[in-house]
Design a protein around this motif. Structure first.
Motif, short mmCIF file in Angstrom:
data_model
loop_
_atom_site.label_atom_id
_atom_site.label_comp_id
_atom_site.label_asym_id
_atom_site.label_seq_id
_atom_site.Cartn_x
_atom_site.Cartn_y
_atom_site.Cartn_z
N UNK A 288 0.94 -1.19 -0.13
CA UNK A 288 -0.08 0.13 0.07
C UNK A 288 0.92 1.35 0.09
N UNK A 289 0.56 2.20 -0.91
CA UNK A 289 1.14 3.33 -1.09
C UNK A 289 0.62 4.50 -0.02
N UNK B 113 5.53 16.78 2.92
CA UNK B 113 4.61 15.81 2.63
C UNK B 113 5.21 15.21 1.15
N UNK B 114 5.57 14.06 1.01
CA UNK B 114 6.03 13.37 -0.12
C UNK B 114 4.95 12.09 -0.55
N UNK B 115 4.36 12.80 -1.86
CA UNK B 115 2.97 11.74 -2.05
C UNK B 115 3.35 10.60 -2.86
N UNK B 116 2.53 9.61 -2.93
CA UNK B 116 3.01 8.35 -3.89
C UNK B 116 2.91 8.71 -5.40
N UNK B 117 2.32 9.72 -5.80
CA UNK B 117 2.50 10.31 -7.20
C UNK B 117 3.49 11.08 -7.51
N UNK B 118 4.57 10.99 -6.66
CA UNK B 118 5.88 11.50 -7.00
C UNK B 118 5.58 13.15 -7.02
N UNK B 119 4.80 13.70 -5.95
CA UNK B 119 4.90 15.19 -5.88
C UNK B 119 5.27 15.19 -4.28
N UNK B 120 5.66 16.51 -4.17
CA UNK B 120 6.26 16.94 -2.82
C UNK B 120 5.45 18.14 -2.42
N UNK B 121 5.04 18.30 -1.41
CA UNK B 121 4.35 19.56 -0.81
C UNK B 121 5.34 20.14 0.41
N UNK B 122 5.47 21.39 0.49
CA UNK B 122 6.54 22.20 1.53
C UNK B 122 5.77 23.15 1.85
#
Length: 103
Positions: A1-2, A22-31
């Motif tokens: 599970x991702x 936050x590093x999301x499973x869809x290869x995005x990053x939130x800072x």
């Protein structure tokens, strides 16, 4: 599970300031730097790490807007390493999922 990976690091320039990542499973990053009211969302491929005297500088470029901007965070070596490890885990999970879906 991702699952998304979340972490919180103090900045080297001002240890009273924290950055939420936050590093999301869809290869995005939130800072998010709440005390500065700064927030950016980008793709993992648009970030880079640079060695500086005080530690590691994370440069995150925003994609998709005409007024592209970036956020620069100065992290300790150990926190930058933790972040790299989390990014590697997300990449590996993403590649595994894509190979399963394409099979």
């Amino acid at each position: 599970m991702m699952l998304a990976r979340k972490c919180r690091f103090p900045l080297q320039s001002d240890t009273a300031l924290y950055v939420n990542v936050t590093i999301n499973p869809c290869c995005t990053i939130e800072i998010d730097i709440p005390d500065r009211r700064e927030y950016i969302r980008s793709e993992l491929k648009l970030i880079q790490f640079e060695l500086i005297e005080q530690g590691i500088l994370l440069v995150c470029h925003e994609k998709g807007s005409e007024n592209s901007r970036n956020v620069q965070l100065d992290l300790s070596h150990s926190n930058a390493l933790k972040l790299c490890e989390m990014i590697d885990e997300v990449h590996a999970e993403h590649e595994e999922l894509m190979s399963i879906l394409c099979y």
